[in-house]
Design an enzyme around this catalytic site. Sequence first.
Site, short mmCIF file in Angstrom:
data_model
loop_
_atom_site.label_atom_id
_atom_site.label_comp_id
_atom_site.label_asym_id
_atom_site.label_seq_id
_atom_site.Cartn_x
_atom_site.Cartn_y
_atom_site.Cartn_z
N CYS A 40 0.42 -1.57 0.35
CA CYS A 40 -0.08 -0.16 -0.02
C CYS A 40 0.87 1.76 0.05
CB CYS A 40 -0.79 0.06 1.31
SG CYS A 40 -1.50 -1.60 1.33
N HIS A 63 -3.49 6.49 2.32
CA HIS A 63 -3.64 5.15 2.01
C HIS A 63 -4.52 4.89 2.22
CE1 HIS A 63 -3.99 0.87 0.67
NE2 HIS A 63 -3.80 0.73 1.70
N ASN A 104 -10.49 -0.57 -0.13
CA ASN A 104 -9.03 -0.15 -0.22
C ASN A 104 -8.25 -1.23 -1.94
OD1 ASN A 104 -6.14 -0.76 -0.02
ND2 ASN A 104 -6.62 -1.86 2.33
O1 UT7 Z 1 -4.21 -1.36 3.49
C1 UT7 Z 1 -2.97 -1.82 4.27
C2 UT7 Z 1 -3.05 -2.19 5.94
N1 UT7 Z 1 -4.29 -2.45 6.01
C3 UT7 Z 1 -5.25 -2.16 7.01
O2 UT7 Z 1 -4.39 -0.77 7.05
C4 UT7 Z 1 -6.09 -2.84 7.61
C5 UT7 Z 1 -6.13 -2.65 8.78
N2 UT7 Z 1 -7.07 -3.55 9.81
C6 UT7 Z 1 -8.68 -3.01 9.74
O3 UT7 Z 1 -8.83 -1.80 8.61
C7 UT7 Z 1 -9.44 -3.56 10.48
O4 UT7 Z 1 -9.46 -4.66 11.42
C8 UT7 Z 1 -10.46 -4.89 9.80
C9 UT7 Z 1 -11.75 -4.06 9.12
C10 UT7 Z 1 -9.92 -5.69 8.61
C11 UT7 Z 1 -11.23 -5.25 10.79
O5 UT7 Z 1 -12.34 -4.47 11.71
P1 UT7 Z 1 -11.54 -4.80 13.20
O6 UT7 Z 1 -12.37 -3.67 14.00
O7 UT7 Z 1 -10.64 -4.90 14.09
O8 UT7 Z 1 -12.12 -6.03 13.64
P2 UT7 Z 1 -11.54 -7.25 14.28
O9 UT7 Z 1 -10.71 -8.06 13.72
O10 UT7 Z 1 -10.99 -7.11 15.93
O11 UT7 Z 1 -12.80 -8.44 14.77
C12 UT7 Z 1 -14.16 -8.47 15.23
C13 UT7 Z 1 -14.69 -9.27 15.01
C14 UT7 Z 1 -14.92 -10.21 15.08
O12 UT7 Z 1 -15.54 -11.25 15.89
P3 UT7 Z 1 -15.52 -11.63 17.39
O13 UT7 Z 1 -14.26 -12.82 17.48
O14 UT7 Z 1 -15.50 -10.64 18.06
O15 UT7 Z 1 -16.42 -12.44 17.79
C15 UT7 Z 1 -14.19 -10.64 13.56
O16 UT7 Z 1 -14.22 -12.27 14.14
O17 UT7 Z 1 -15.84 -8.94 13.76
C16 UT7 Z 1 -15.86 -9.72 12.97
N3 UT7 Z 1 -15.62 -9.65 12.55
C17 UT7 Z 1 -16.74 -9.48 11.19
N4 UT7 Z 1 -18.57 -9.57 11.27
C18 UT7 Z 1 -18.57 -8.97 10.41
C19 UT7 Z 1 -14.60 -9.80 10.97
N5 UT7 Z 1 -14.75 -8.89 9.70
C20 UT7 Z 1 -16.20 -9.17 9.99
C21 UT7 Z 1 -17.71 -9.21 8.57
N6 UT7 Z 1 -18.19 -9.04 9.06
N7 UT7 Z 1 -17.04 -8.49 7.61
#
Ligand code: UT7
Length: 330
Positions: free
Chosen positions: A116, A257, A287
Amino acid sequence: MKKHLPIRIVGTGAYVPDKIITNQHFVDYLDTSEEWILSRTGIHERHRAGPDEYTSTLGARAAQIAVEDAGLTFADIDLIICATATPDCLFPSTAAFIQKHLGVTDIPAFDLGAACAGFLYATTVAAGLLESGMHDNILVIGAETLSRFADPEDRTTAILFGDGAGAAVLSRSVRPEQGVLYWEWGTDGSRAEHIWFPAGGSRLYASETTVAERLHYLTMRGREVFKFAVSKMQVLIDRALSECGLDADDLKLMIPHQSNLRIIESARRRLELPAEKVAINIDRFGNTSSASIIMSLDENLRSGRLQEGDHVLMVAIGAGLTWSSMVVRL
Ligand code: UT7
Protein backbone atom coordinates in the site's frame (compact mmCIF):
# COMPACT_ATOMS: atom_id res chain seq x y z
CA MET A 1 14.04 13.47 4.92
CA LYS A 2 13.84 17.19 4.36
CA LYS A 3 15.42 17.76 0.97
CA HIS A 4 13.84 19.63 -1.88
CA LEU A 5 13.44 17.44 -4.97
CA PRO A 6 12.33 19.73 -7.80
CA ILE A 7 9.84 17.50 -9.57
CA ARG A 8 6.45 18.22 -11.00
CA ILE A 9 3.46 16.08 -11.71
CA VAL A 10 2.80 16.81 -15.36
CA GLY A 11 -0.10 14.43 -15.88
CA THR A 12 -2.22 11.91 -14.01
CA GLY A 13 -4.77 9.24 -14.86
CA ALA A 14 -6.90 6.63 -13.16
CA TYR A 15 -8.92 3.66 -14.27
CA VAL A 16 -11.30 1.30 -12.49
CA PRO A 17 -13.18 -1.63 -14.00
CA ASP A 18 -16.90 -1.09 -14.70
CA LYS A 19 -18.22 -3.83 -12.44
CA ILE A 20 -19.32 -2.61 -9.00
CA ILE A 21 -19.60 -4.92 -6.01
CA THR A 22 -21.86 -3.55 -3.27
CA ASN A 23 -21.80 -4.63 0.38
CA GLN A 24 -25.00 -6.54 -0.28
CA HIS A 25 -23.01 -8.93 -2.50
CA PHE A 26 -21.17 -10.15 0.63
CA VAL A 27 -24.23 -10.04 2.90
CA ASP A 28 -25.88 -12.48 0.47
CA TYR A 29 -23.39 -15.30 1.11
CA LEU A 30 -21.19 -14.44 4.13
CA ASP A 31 -21.93 -14.04 7.84
CA THR A 32 -21.67 -10.25 7.67
CA SER A 33 -23.90 -7.17 7.46
CA GLU A 34 -24.06 -3.83 5.68
CA GLU A 35 -23.85 -2.16 9.08
CA TRP A 36 -20.65 -4.03 10.07
CA ILE A 37 -18.87 -3.32 6.80
CA LEU A 38 -19.82 0.35 6.70
CA SER A 39 -19.19 1.16 10.35
CA ARG A 40 -15.90 -0.82 10.63
CA THR A 41 -14.37 0.16 7.28
CA GLY A 42 -16.28 3.03 5.62
CA ILE A 43 -16.70 1.01 2.40
CA HIS A 44 -19.96 1.25 0.41
CA GLU A 45 -18.78 -0.45 -2.75
CA ARG A 46 -15.69 -1.43 -4.71
CA HIS A 47 -14.89 -2.18 -8.36
CA ARG A 48 -13.91 -5.60 -9.61
CA ALA A 49 -11.91 -6.59 -12.70
CA GLY A 50 -13.81 -8.47 -15.41
CA PRO A 51 -12.64 -11.78 -16.90
CA ASP A 52 -10.34 -10.10 -19.46
CA GLU A 53 -8.92 -7.56 -17.02
CA TYR A 54 -5.92 -7.92 -14.74
CA THR A 55 -3.32 -5.70 -13.10
CA SER A 56 -1.37 -4.79 -16.24
CA THR A 57 -4.49 -3.99 -18.29
CA LEU A 58 -5.76 -1.65 -15.55
CA GLY A 59 -2.30 -0.08 -15.21
CA ALA A 60 -2.01 0.42 -18.98
CA ARG A 61 -5.39 2.19 -19.15
CA ALA A 62 -4.39 4.57 -16.33
CA ALA A 63 -1.00 5.14 -17.97
CA GLN A 64 -2.59 6.09 -21.31
CA ILE A 65 -4.78 8.68 -19.60
CA ALA A 66 -1.84 10.10 -17.62
CA VAL A 67 0.44 10.47 -20.66
CA GLU A 68 -2.37 12.13 -22.62
CA ASP A 69 -3.06 14.43 -19.67
CA ALA A 70 0.63 15.40 -19.66
CA GLY A 71 0.39 16.38 -23.33
CA LEU A 72 3.13 13.86 -24.10
CA THR A 73 3.40 10.64 -26.09
CA PHE A 74 5.00 7.39 -24.96
CA ALA A 75 8.05 8.35 -27.03
CA ASP A 76 8.72 10.99 -24.35
CA ILE A 77 8.62 8.52 -21.44
CA ASP A 78 12.03 7.10 -20.50
CA LEU A 79 11.19 4.85 -17.53
CA ILE A 80 8.14 2.97 -16.24
CA ILE A 81 7.83 1.95 -12.58
CA CYS A 82 4.80 -0.10 -11.60
CA ALA A 83 4.01 -0.37 -7.90
CA THR A 84 1.90 -3.45 -7.28
CA ALA A 85 1.28 -6.17 -4.72
CA THR A 86 -0.85 -8.17 -7.15
CA PRO A 87 1.30 -8.68 -10.27
CA ASP A 88 0.05 -10.46 -13.38
CA CYS A 89 2.44 -13.31 -12.52
CA LEU A 90 5.66 -13.90 -10.54
CA PHE A 91 7.78 -12.83 -13.49
CA PRO A 92 8.33 -10.99 -15.71
CA SER A 93 7.26 -7.71 -14.19
CA THR A 94 3.79 -6.26 -14.57
CA ALA A 95 5.56 -3.18 -15.91
CA ALA A 96 6.80 -5.31 -18.83
CA PHE A 97 3.22 -6.40 -19.61
CA ILE A 98 2.09 -2.78 -19.37
CA GLN A 99 4.74 -1.90 -21.96
CA LYS A 100 3.39 -4.67 -24.18
CA HIS A 101 -0.19 -3.38 -23.94
CA LEU A 102 1.00 0.14 -24.71
CA GLY A 103 3.23 -0.89 -27.61
CA VAL A 104 6.24 0.67 -25.91
CA THR A 105 9.67 -0.93 -26.27
CA ASP A 106 13.29 -0.39 -25.28
CA ILE A 107 12.85 1.84 -22.23
CA PRO A 108 13.45 0.30 -18.79
CA ALA A 109 10.40 -0.91 -16.88
CA PHE A 110 10.25 -2.60 -13.50
CA ASP A 111 7.92 -3.38 -10.61
CA LEU A 112 8.30 -2.08 -7.11
CA GLY A 113 6.88 -4.07 -4.21
CA ALA A 114 5.93 -1.98 -1.20
CA ALA A 115 2.23 -2.90 -1.08
CA CYS A 116 0.00 0.00 0.00
CA ALA A 117 3.00 2.33 0.34
CA GLY A 118 4.02 1.39 -3.22
CA PHE A 119 2.99 4.55 -5.03
CA LEU A 120 4.88 6.77 -2.58
CA TYR A 121 7.91 4.46 -2.67
CA ALA A 122 7.87 4.55 -6.50
CA THR A 123 7.49 8.34 -6.50
CA THR A 124 10.45 8.63 -4.12
CA VAL A 125 12.61 6.49 -6.44
CA ALA A 126 11.43 8.46 -9.48
CA ALA A 127 12.11 11.81 -7.78
CA GLY A 128 15.68 10.73 -7.02
CA LEU A 129 16.27 9.57 -10.60
CA LEU A 130 14.86 12.82 -11.99
CA GLU A 131 16.93 14.96 -9.65
CA SER A 132 20.11 13.08 -10.57
CA GLY A 133 19.41 13.73 -14.26
CA MET A 134 19.30 10.00 -15.10
CA HIS A 135 15.76 10.30 -16.48
CA ASP A 136 13.50 13.07 -17.78
CA ASN A 137 9.90 11.79 -17.84
CA ILE A 138 9.03 8.87 -15.58
CA LEU A 139 5.71 7.08 -15.62
CA VAL A 140 4.81 5.89 -12.12
CA ILE A 141 1.87 3.49 -11.90
CA GLY A 142 0.01 1.99 -8.94
CA ALA A 143 -2.17 -0.91 -10.10
CA GLU A 144 -3.92 -3.72 -8.25
CA THR A 145 -6.43 -6.53 -8.65
CA LEU A 146 -6.71 -7.54 -5.01
CA SER A 147 -10.08 -9.16 -5.66
CA ARG A 148 -8.14 -12.03 -7.25
CA PHE A 149 -6.16 -12.62 -4.04
CA ALA A 150 -8.70 -12.04 -1.25
CA ASP A 151 -10.42 -15.26 -0.15
CA PRO A 152 -14.09 -14.88 -1.09
CA GLU A 153 -14.98 -17.19 1.84
CA ASP A 154 -13.09 -15.14 4.45
CA ARG A 155 -15.35 -12.38 5.75
CA THR A 156 -12.45 -10.59 7.44
CA THR A 157 -10.70 -9.79 4.13
CA ALA A 158 -13.13 -10.43 1.24
CA ILE A 159 -15.05 -7.21 1.92
CA LEU A 160 -12.03 -4.93 2.07
CA PHE A 161 -10.42 -4.74 -1.32
CA GLY A 162 -11.15 -3.19 -4.70
CA ASP A 163 -9.45 -3.25 -8.10
CA GLY A 164 -8.10 -0.14 -9.82
CA ALA A 165 -5.08 1.75 -11.09
CA GLY A 166 -3.64 5.23 -11.16
CA ALA A 167 -0.65 6.72 -12.94
CA ALA A 168 1.43 9.89 -12.88
CA VAL A 169 3.99 11.33 -15.27
CA LEU A 170 6.78 12.97 -13.28
CA SER A 171 9.35 15.38 -14.70
CA ARG A 172 11.90 17.88 -13.37
CA SER A 173 10.51 21.25 -12.43
CA VAL A 174 12.04 24.57 -13.35
CA ARG A 175 10.09 26.38 -10.62
CA PRO A 176 12.24 26.33 -7.47
CA GLU A 177 9.31 26.33 -5.05
CA GLN A 178 7.68 23.30 -6.68
CA GLY A 179 8.37 19.67 -5.88
CA VAL A 180 8.81 17.16 -3.08
CA LEU A 181 9.59 19.10 0.11
CA TYR A 182 9.87 16.14 2.44
CA TRP A 183 9.70 12.38 2.33
CA GLU A 184 10.09 9.53 4.73
CA TRP A 185 10.01 5.82 4.00
CA GLY A 186 10.62 2.74 6.11
CA THR A 187 9.93 -0.95 6.60
CA ASP A 188 9.61 -3.14 9.68
CA GLY A 189 10.34 -6.65 8.37
CA SER A 190 9.67 -8.20 11.78
CA ARG A 191 6.02 -7.65 10.89
CA ALA A 192 6.34 -9.15 7.38
CA GLU A 193 3.77 -11.84 8.15
CA HIS A 194 1.12 -9.39 9.34
CA ILE A 195 -0.25 -9.13 5.78
CA TRP A 196 0.94 -11.64 3.19
CA PHE A 197 0.27 -14.33 0.64
CA PRO A 198 1.76 -17.36 2.40
CA ALA A 199 2.01 -19.63 -0.68
CA GLY A 200 2.95 -19.33 -4.32
CA GLY A 201 6.53 -18.15 -3.83
CA SER A 202 9.79 -20.02 -3.22
CA ARG A 203 9.09 -20.54 0.49
CA LEU A 204 5.76 -22.36 0.23
CA TYR A 205 5.57 -23.17 -3.44
CA ALA A 206 2.33 -24.16 -5.09
CA SER A 207 1.04 -27.66 -4.40
CA GLU A 208 -2.32 -29.37 -3.98
CA THR A 209 -1.94 -28.87 -0.22
CA THR A 210 -1.34 -25.13 -0.45
CA VAL A 211 -4.41 -24.79 -2.66
CA ALA A 212 -6.55 -27.01 -0.40
CA GLU A 213 -5.48 -24.96 2.63
CA ARG A 214 -6.29 -21.69 0.81
CA LEU A 215 -2.76 -20.44 1.39
CA HIS A 216 -2.61 -18.54 -1.92
CA TYR A 217 -5.04 -16.01 -0.54
CA LEU A 218 -4.16 -12.88 1.41
CA THR A 219 -3.82 -13.39 5.16
CA MET A 220 -3.96 -10.41 7.50
CA ARG A 221 -3.72 -9.81 11.23
CA GLY A 222 -6.20 -6.98 10.89
CA ARG A 223 -6.38 -5.73 14.45
CA GLU A 224 -2.57 -5.60 14.87
CA VAL A 225 -2.13 -3.80 11.55
CA PHE A 226 -4.92 -1.40 12.51
CA LYS A 227 -3.20 -0.41 15.79
CA PHE A 228 0.17 -0.05 14.07
CA ALA A 229 -1.36 2.08 11.29
CA VAL A 230 -3.16 4.45 13.66
CA SER A 231 -0.08 5.26 15.72
CA LYS A 232 2.42 5.25 12.83
CA MET A 233 0.27 7.53 10.69
CA GLN A 234 0.16 10.12 13.45
CA VAL A 235 3.94 10.03 13.91
CA LEU A 236 4.50 10.33 10.14
CA ILE A 237 2.12 13.27 9.79
CA ASP A 238 3.51 15.16 12.80
CA ARG A 239 7.10 14.71 11.60
CA ALA A 240 6.37 15.65 7.97
CA LEU A 241 4.64 18.88 8.95
CA SER A 242 7.15 19.94 11.58
CA GLU A 243 10.15 19.22 9.29
CA CYS A 244 8.55 21.38 6.57
CA GLY A 245 7.64 24.15 9.01
CA LEU A 246 4.00 23.77 8.00
CA ASP A 247 0.89 23.41 10.10
CA ALA A 248 -2.41 21.80 9.24
CA ASP A 249 -3.83 25.11 7.94
CA ASP A 250 -1.09 25.27 5.29
CA LEU A 251 -2.23 21.98 3.79
CA LYS A 252 -4.69 22.07 0.93
CA LEU A 253 -5.29 18.34 1.18
CA MET A 254 -4.11 15.27 3.03
CA ILE A 255 -4.30 12.11 0.92
CA PRO A 256 -3.93 9.07 3.17
CA HIS A 257 -3.84 5.51 1.90
CA GLN A 258 -7.40 4.23 2.04
CA SER A 259 -7.33 1.10 4.19
CA ASN A 260 -9.94 1.97 6.78
CA LEU A 261 -12.02 5.12 7.33
CA ARG A 262 -11.47 4.82 11.08
CA ILE A 263 -7.67 5.01 10.63
CA ILE A 264 -8.08 8.10 8.43
CA GLU A 265 -10.54 9.71 10.86
CA SER A 266 -8.18 9.23 13.77
CA ALA A 267 -5.41 11.04 11.86
CA ARG A 268 -7.82 13.80 10.81
CA ARG A 269 -9.05 14.41 14.36
CA ARG A 270 -5.53 14.58 15.74
CA LEU A 271 -4.58 17.18 13.14
CA GLU A 272 -7.89 18.99 13.72
CA LEU A 273 -8.28 19.10 9.96
CA PRO A 274 -11.73 19.90 8.61
CA ALA A 275 -13.26 17.00 6.70
CA GLU A 276 -12.96 18.83 3.35
CA LYS A 277 -9.14 18.78 3.68
CA VAL A 278 -8.94 14.99 3.79
CA ALA A 279 -9.32 12.95 0.61
CA ILE A 280 -11.60 9.93 0.83
CA ASN A 281 -12.21 7.34 -1.86
CA ILE A 282 -12.48 4.17 0.23
CA ASP A 283 -16.27 4.55 0.27
CA ARG A 284 -16.41 4.06 -3.53
CA PHE A 285 -13.36 1.92 -4.25
CA GLY A 286 -12.49 -0.01 -1.07
CA ASN A 287 -8.82 -0.58 -0.31
CA THR A 288 -6.99 -0.44 -3.66
CA SER A 289 -3.52 -0.72 -2.09
CA SER A 290 -0.83 0.97 -4.21
CA ALA A 291 -3.50 2.60 -6.42
CA SER A 292 -5.45 4.42 -3.68
CA ILE A 293 -3.29 7.56 -3.33
CA ILE A 294 -2.67 8.16 -7.03
CA MET A 295 -6.33 7.53 -7.87
CA SER A 296 -7.26 10.17 -5.30
CA LEU A 297 -4.57 12.60 -6.47
CA ASP A 298 -5.88 12.27 -10.01
CA GLU A 299 -9.49 12.83 -8.94
CA ASN A 300 -8.63 15.94 -6.93
CA LEU A 301 -6.46 17.47 -9.66
CA ARG A 302 -9.17 16.89 -12.26
CA SER A 303 -11.91 18.37 -10.09
CA GLY A 304 -9.80 21.49 -9.46
CA ARG A 305 -9.77 20.88 -5.71
CA LEU A 306 -5.99 20.80 -6.07
CA GLN A 307 -4.16 23.54 -7.96
CA GLU A 308 -0.59 24.56 -8.71
CA GLY A 309 1.06 25.93 -5.57
CA ASP A 310 -0.98 23.82 -3.14
CA HIS A 311 0.68 21.78 -0.41
CA VAL A 312 -0.39 18.12 -0.34
CA LEU A 313 0.56 15.58 2.31
CA MET A 314 0.38 11.93 1.28
CA VAL A 315 0.84 9.12 3.78
CA ALA A 316 0.60 5.32 3.58
CA ILE A 317 1.14 2.19 5.63
CA GLY A 318 1.12 -1.26 4.04
CA ALA A 319 2.32 -4.84 4.02
CA GLY A 320 5.95 -5.27 4.97
CA LEU A 321 5.09 -3.48 7.11
CA THR A 322 6.05 -0.51 4.96
CA TRP A 323 5.30 3.15 5.44
CA SER A 324 5.89 6.42 3.65
CA SER A 325 4.94 10.07 3.91
CA MET A 326 5.54 12.83 1.40
CA VAL A 327 4.84 16.56 1.29
CA VAL A 328 4.56 17.94 -2.24
CA ARG A 329 4.08 21.49 -3.45
CA LEU A 330 2.22 21.22 -6.73
O1 UT7 B 1 -3.95 -1.61 3.41
C1 UT7 B 1 -2.93 -2.25 4.13
C2 UT7 B 1 -3.06 -2.00 5.57
N1 UT7 B 1 -4.25 -2.62 6.07
C3 UT7 B 1 -4.89 -2.08 7.08
O2 UT7 B 1 -4.49 -1.04 7.53
C4 UT7 B 1 -6.06 -2.82 7.63
C5 UT7 B 1 -6.13 -2.57 9.11
N2 UT7 B 1 -7.16 -3.33 9.76
C6 UT7 B 1 -8.48 -3.02 9.64
O3 UT7 B 1 -8.87 -2.19 8.86
C7 UT7 B 1 -9.44 -3.69 10.56
O4 UT7 B 1 -8.71 -4.44 11.53
C8 UT7 B 1 -10.47 -4.64 9.87
C9 UT7 B 1 -11.47 -3.83 9.07
C10 UT7 B 1 -9.75 -5.62 8.97
C11 UT7 B 1 -11.25 -5.42 10.92
O5 UT7 B 1 -11.92 -4.50 11.80
P1 UT7 B 1 -11.74 -4.65 13.39
O6 UT7 B 1 -12.60 -3.64 14.01
O7 UT7 B 1 -10.28 -4.62 13.69
O8 UT7 B 1 -12.36 -6.07 13.67
P2 UT7 B 1 -11.65 -7.33 14.36
O9 UT7 B 1 -10.71 -7.97 13.42
O10 UT7 B 1 -11.15 -6.94 15.72
O11 UT7 B 1 -12.90 -8.28 14.55
C12 UT7 B 1 -13.98 -7.91 15.43
C13 UT7 B 1 -15.10 -8.92 15.25
C14 UT7 B 1 -14.61 -10.37 15.26
O12 UT7 B 1 -15.59 -11.17 15.86
P3 UT7 B 1 -15.44 -11.64 17.41
O13 UT7 B 1 -14.16 -12.40 17.46
O14 UT7 B 1 -15.38 -10.37 18.19
O15 UT7 B 1 -16.67 -12.45 17.63
C15 UT7 B 1 -14.54 -10.73 13.79
O16 UT7 B 1 -14.69 -12.11 13.55
O17 UT7 B 1 -15.69 -8.72 13.96
C16 UT7 B 1 -15.74 -9.97 13.27
N3 UT7 B 1 -15.67 -9.71 11.84
C17 UT7 B 1 -16.78 -9.51 11.11
N4 UT7 B 1 -18.09 -9.48 11.44
C18 UT7 B 1 -18.97 -9.24 10.45
C19 UT7 B 1 -14.58 -9.62 11.04
N5 UT7 B 1 -14.98 -9.37 9.79
C20 UT7 B 1 -16.34 -9.28 9.79
C21 UT7 B 1 -17.29 -9.05 8.81
N6 UT7 B 1 -18.60 -9.03 9.18
N7 UT7 B 1 -16.97 -8.83 7.51
